[in-house]
Motif scaffolding. Structure first.
Motif, short mmCIF file in Angstrom:
data_model
loop_
_atom_site.label_atom_id
_atom_site.label_comp_id
_atom_site.label_asym_id
_atom_site.label_seq_id
_atom_site.Cartn_x
_atom_site.Cartn_y
_atom_site.Cartn_z
N SER A 1 0.82 -1.20 0.00
CA SER A 1 0.00 0.00 0.00
C SER A 1 0.86 1.25 0.00
N TYR A 2 0.20 2.39 -0.15
CA TYR A 2 0.93 3.63 -0.35
C TYR A 2 1.56 4.15 0.93
N GLY A 3 2.89 4.47 0.85
CA GLY A 3 3.58 5.15 1.94
C GLY A 3 3.56 4.41 3.25
N ILE A 4 3.61 5.18 4.33
CA ILE A 4 3.72 4.61 5.66
C ILE A 4 2.37 4.15 6.18
N PHE A 5 1.27 4.58 5.53
CA PHE A 5 -0.05 4.13 5.93
C PHE A 5 -0.29 2.78 5.26
N GLU B 1 9.74 10.59 -10.34
CA GLU B 1 9.60 10.36 -8.90
C GLU B 1 9.16 8.93 -8.60
N HIS B 2 9.52 8.50 -7.39
CA HIS B 2 9.14 7.16 -6.93
C HIS B 2 8.02 7.31 -5.90
N TRP B 3 6.80 6.99 -6.29
CA TRP B 3 5.65 7.10 -5.39
C TRP B 3 5.34 5.77 -4.72
N HIS B 4 5.61 4.68 -5.42
CA HIS B 4 5.21 3.37 -4.93
C HIS B 4 6.10 2.31 -5.57
#
Length: 323
Positions: free
Chosen positions: A233-237, A260-263
């Motif tokens: 899932s996305y990011g730290i959440f 950019e690296h989003w995921h």
């Protein structure tokens, strides 16, 4: 500790502290006075180390205390490029740690690196002066808790913590089994198995009000399971991914976003009009919404409908502040 490691440690202790009492050597190195005497003689006679005893300061120091002495010792050999890389690594690590968690623990590394470089210390200082890392979103952390967390990770024992949740503005007492530390967007997070919630959770280290190391063995979670839970899932959440975000960036914003690296499993592509389409899976959306909002009119949420509605609601609230 081997004999050579002990000799290196004696040298570095003096380099770091300038003057060290004999009792500190005996205690930290866990050696007898006779062993310390032999080591000192070896450094003086074989390594040409000008270590002297200063009666006024009550400890051992280098005779020329104004500079770090270069002593050729076996066991550590670095080329100029390797030594330069060490300086850069140490300085970048110190600069990234804006919260002050690991800085005090890596200070000895500075003395060690400068000792390796010897007469090139000026070069090391010049490199550090020429590199600046600016941390904009770091939060203040507790060094004491960080030490306890590190000990729990190494010993593989559980921690009893008091955790403050900013989202709910409440404190809870928890027993957790630490799995790994994560440095993400200028702040530290602890991935752990929470025995209160009976599942994997991510805790911001600055939210841990207190931490006590226990004698209970930590519950081990496989790297594969951690990766699936925290990386899908996305990011730290994190959590098991349940939705798929579809975003469309304008050609102007695409020039930045496309690099950019989003995921970890993101899929991006340009269309014929120069717009950049980005897709990835996620679970919770608070952080994702913040990242979308910072692009303003430069991005459109294509799906899912729930994410589109969340962003639209936030934009409406923001607009309301200016009416």
């Amino acid at each position: 500790m081997s004999d050579m490691e002990r000799l290196h440690r004696i040298k570095y202790m003096i380099q770091q502290r300038k003057c060290v009492p004999r009792e500190d050597f005996l205690s930290e190195l866990e050696i007898s006075p006779a062993t310390f005497k032999r080591d000192l003689e070896y450094l003086r006679s074989r390594m040409q180390a000008s270590i002297v005893y200063d009666r006024f300061m009550g400890g051992y120091k280098f005779e020329n205390s104004s500079s770090i002495e270069r002593i050729e010792m076996p066991g550590l050999w670095f080329s100029e490029k390797e030594a330069t890389a060490l300086v850069l690594m140490q300085h970048l690590l110190s600069s990234l740690d804006q919260g002050g968690l690991i800085g005090p623990h890596i200070e000895p590394l500075t003395a060690i690196i400068d000792g390796i470089l010897g007469q090139s210390e000026a070069t090391a200082k010049e490199l550090r002066k020429r590199i600046k890392v600016i941390g904009m979103g770091s939060r203040k952390n507790s060094i004491e808790n960080f030490s306890e967390i590190g000990a729990a990770l190494l010993k593989r024992n559980r921690l009893e913590i008091t955790y403050h949740s900013r989202g709910k503005d409440e404190n809870t007492a928890r027993e957790i089994s630490p799995q790994r530390l994560i440095y993400y967007r200028e702040n530290w997070y602890l991935d752990a198995y929470c025995h209160l919630r009976n599942g994997l959770r991510s805790f911001s280290v600055d939210g841990i009000q207190s931490a006590v190391l226990t004698n209970k063995k930590a519950q081990e979670v496989s790297e594969k399971e951690c990766q699936e839970h925290f990386a899908e899932s996305y990011g730290i959440f994190s959590g098991k991914a349940t939705q798929r975000a579809k975003l469309r960036f304008t050609p102007e914003h695409a020039r930045w976003v496309s690099g950019e690296h989003w995921h970890g499993q993101q899929v991006g592509s340009f269309d014929k009009e120069g717009y950049y389409n980005l897709e990835f899976d996620y679970n919770l959306d608070p952080e994702l919404v913040m990242d979308i909002l910072k692009h303003g009119s430069g991005v459109e949420v294509i799906g899912p409908a729930s994410l589109k509605a969340r962003v639209k609601t936030e934009l409406g609230k923001a607009l309301g502040n200016y009416q």
